[in-house]
Design a protein around this motif. Structure first.
Motif, PDB file in Angstrom:
ATOM      1  N   LEU A 108       1.066  -1.059   0.257  1.00 43.48           N
ATOM      2  CA  LEU A 108      -0.197   0.309   0.055  1.00 43.48           C
ATOM      3  C   LEU A 108       0.926   0.980  -0.017  1.00 43.48           C
ATOM      4  O   LEU A 108       2.096   1.225   0.422  1.00 43.48           O
ATOM      5  CB  LEU A 108      -1.039   0.350   1.128  1.00 43.48           C
ATOM      6  N   ASP A 109       0.814   2.164  -0.668  1.00 43.44           N
ATOM      7  CA  ASP A 109       1.563   3.129  -0.971  1.00 43.44           C
ATOM      8  C   ASP A 109       0.224   4.039  -0.542  1.00 43.44           C
ATOM      9  O   ASP A 109      -0.483   4.643  -1.705  1.00 43.44           O
ATOM     10  CB  ASP A 109       2.175   3.455  -2.482  1.00 43.44           C
ATOM     11  N   CYS A 110       0.230   5.144   0.388  1.00 38.70           N
ATOM     12  CA  CYS A 110       0.032   6.331   0.485  1.00 38.70           C
ATOM     13  C   CYS A 110       0.018   7.411   0.546  1.00 38.70           C
ATOM     14  O   CYS A 110       1.644   7.829   1.448  1.00 38.70           O
ATOM     15  CB  CYS A 110      -0.665   6.049   2.542  1.00 38.70           C
ATOM     16  N   ASP A 111       0.148   8.817  -0.112  1.00 35.95           N
ATOM     17  CA  ASP A 111       0.353  10.115  -0.727  1.00 35.95           C
ATOM     18  C   ASP A 111       0.056  11.283  -0.168  1.00 35.95           C
ATOM     19  O   ASP A 111      -1.413  11.316  -0.644  1.00 35.95           O
ATOM     20  CB  ASP A 111       1.213  10.034  -2.013  1.00 35.95           C
ATOM     21  N   PHE A 112      -0.113  11.494   0.882  1.00 38.78           N
ATOM     22  CA  PHE A 112      -0.808  13.400   0.400  1.00 38.78           C
ATOM     23  C   PHE A 112      -1.923  12.901   1.618  1.00 38.78           C
ATOM     24  O   PHE A 112      -3.426  13.159   1.391  1.00 38.78           O
ATOM     25  CB  PHE A 112      -0.752  14.353   0.013  1.00 38.78           C
ATOM     26  N   CYS A 113      -1.917  11.228   2.350  1.00 37.96           N
ATOM     27  CA  CYS A 113      -3.629  11.460   3.236  1.00 37.96           C
ATOM     28  C   CYS A 113      -3.117  11.660   4.271  1.00 37.96           C
ATOM     29  O   CYS A 113      -2.538  11.647   5.344  1.00 37.96           O
ATOM     30  CB  CYS A 113      -3.997   9.164   2.806  1.00 37.96           C
ATOM     31  N   SER A 114      -4.625  11.113   5.297  1.00 35.81           N
ATOM     32  CA  SER A 114      -4.463  11.328   6.397  1.00 35.81           C
ATOM     33  C   SER A 114      -6.089  10.447   6.891  1.00 35.81           C
ATOM     34  O   SER A 114      -6.437   9.953   5.927  1.00 35.81           O
ATOM     35  CB  SER A 114      -5.120  12.797   6.967  1.00 35.81           C
ATOM     36  N   GLY A 115      -5.759   9.915   8.270  1.00 34.01           N
ATOM     37  CA  GLY A 115      -6.860   9.328   8.847  1.00 34.01           C
ATOM     38  C   GLY A 115      -6.436   7.823   9.750  1.00 34.01           C
ATOM     39  O   GLY A 115      -5.320   8.043   9.706  1.00 34.01           O
ATOM     40  N   ASN A 116      -7.166   7.232   9.216  1.00 33.19           N
ATOM     41  CA  ASN A 116      -7.149   5.233   9.825  1.00 33.19           C
ATOM     42  C   ASN A 116      -6.232   4.461   9.572  1.00 33.19           C
ATOM     43  O   ASN A 116      -7.381   4.559   7.862  1.00 33.19           O
ATOM     44  CB  ASN A 116      -7.736   5.281  11.401  1.00 33.19           C
ATOM     45  N   ILE A 117      -6.011   3.607   9.647  1.00 31.85           N
ATOM     46  CA  ILE A 117      -5.977   2.474   8.726  1.00 31.85           C
ATOM     47  C   ILE A 117      -5.463   0.913   9.876  1.00 31.85           C
ATOM     48  O   ILE A 117      -4.247   0.774  10.397  1.00 31.85           O
ATOM     49  CB  ILE A 117      -4.263   2.592   7.237  1.00 31.85           C
ATOM     50  N   GLU A 118      -5.988   0.156  10.183  1.00 28.79           N
ATOM     51  CA  GLU A 118      -6.399  -0.701  11.618  1.00 28.79           C
ATOM     52  C   GLU A 118      -6.294  -2.222  10.249  1.00 28.79           C
ATOM     53  O   GLU A 118      -7.029  -2.549   9.617  1.00 28.79           O
ATOM     54  CB  GLU A 118      -7.147  -0.064  12.464  1.00 28.79           C
ATOM     55  N   GLU A 119      -6.177  -3.028  11.540  1.00 23.89           N
ATOM     56  CA  GLU A 119      -6.508  -4.348  11.322  1.00 23.89           C
ATOM     57  C   GLU A 119      -5.073  -5.155  10.131  1.00 23.89           C
ATOM     58  O   GLU A 119      -6.218  -5.430   9.039  1.00 23.89           O
ATOM     59  CB  GLU A 119      -8.016  -4.684  11.177  1.00 23.89           C
ATOM     60  N   VAL A 120      -4.148  -4.543   9.679  1.00 16.44           N
ATOM     61  CA  VAL A 120      -3.366  -4.528   8.783  1.00 16.44           C
ATOM     62  C   VAL A 120      -2.675  -5.984   8.308  1.00 16.44           C
ATOM     63  O   VAL A 120      -2.012  -6.201  10.155  1.00 16.44           O
ATOM     64  CB  VAL A 120      -2.639  -3.491   8.056  1.00 16.44           C
TER      65      VAL A 120
END
Length: 262
Positions: A108-120
């Motif tokens: 996973l690539d996240c660019d200029f994002c905000s928030g939550n990423i759980e249970e990975v």
């Protein structure tokens, strides 16, 4: 616009290639409005994806969301031959339940994002598991195995705070670099290389790079030599400041597990 996928936990939506060995170009969700449009995914399994190169359109992700706020409940990505299994750009994310397995490169690539990423959950990743640039993310990795490079890469003035547990047969737990700030809680970690590295790769980022690590390892079993930092970054492990080392950053990326393909 946005994308709505409504599967059920015991009956997920499945998107697969007609011919597994040829793959398919995956999904691209793009919103060009100033007001972001939400996408909602529940119980999706997507497999056999590759990058898209059609005319002027060139995407590194097999599953791409651009400027589209994203809510996910249970997403599985299998057998990605794209540079990124999933790429999210300029979006607010709320992800609960993400399984990525068998990727040629990054998960996973996240660019200029905000928030939550759980249970990975990460398994058999050919590059980085999670790669953050210019992002503000909180989350939790429940399991990571056979990650060739970094389980988490944090760069370009990101602020990323994670809990990570149950890591095995992976090279590096996390790299924090280029003006980023991170707090990471660790438990049950086995890496083939170092555990944490903090440094500056791109010197035009002027903020101080800082990482604070909380490790459940008993003090007598804690090997601080596996936590590496340079003079232009600060690294603390269980409130102990790690002394800086001299690190050849170019050599780090030119050879070995962190080498980037041209």
């Amino acid at each position: 616009g946005g994308l709505i996928i409504e599967g059920e936990e015991d009956n997920p939506i499945k998107m697969v290639a007609l011919e597994k060995d040829k793959g398919w170009k995956g999904l691209y969700v793009y919103n060009d409005q100033k007001q972001k449009v939400s996408s909602n995914i529940s119980s999706l399994l997507i497999s056999d994806i590759k990058e898209t190169n059609v005319g002027l359109l060139s995407l590194t992700g097999g599953l791409t969301f651009y400027n589209s706020d994203l809510v996910v409940d249970n997403l599985t990505i299998l057998n990605s031959n794209a540079e990124d299994g999933m790429n999210i750009v300029n979006s607010l994310v709320d992800i609960n339940g993400l399984k990525i397995s068998q990727t040629k490169s990054d998960g996973l690539d996240c660019d200029f994002c905000s928030g939550n990423i759980e249970e990975v959950f990460l398994n058999d990743i050919g590059g980085d598991g999670l790669d953050f640039s210019g992002s503000n993310i909180h989350g939790k990795v429940k399991m990571a195995s056979n990650v060739k490079d970094k389980v988490i890469s944090i760069g370009e003035e990101s602020e990323v705070n994670f809990e990570v547990e149950n890591v095995k047969n992976s090279y590096l737990l996390a790299a924090i670099k280029d003006g980023s700030s991170s707090k990471i809680k660790l438990s049950n970690i086995e890496t083939n290389g170092n555990i944490i590295m903090s440094y500056v790769k791109k010197d035009f980022y002027k903020k101080r790079t800082k990482a604070e690590i909380s490790y459940s390892q008993k003090k007598e079993n804690l090997d601080l030599k596996r936590f590496i930092t340079t003079e232009d970054a600060d690294l603390f492990v269980n409130n102990i400041k790690i002394n800086p080392s001299i690190l050849d950053i170019k050599a780090l990326y030119d050879s070995g597990p962190m080498r980037k393909e041209k």
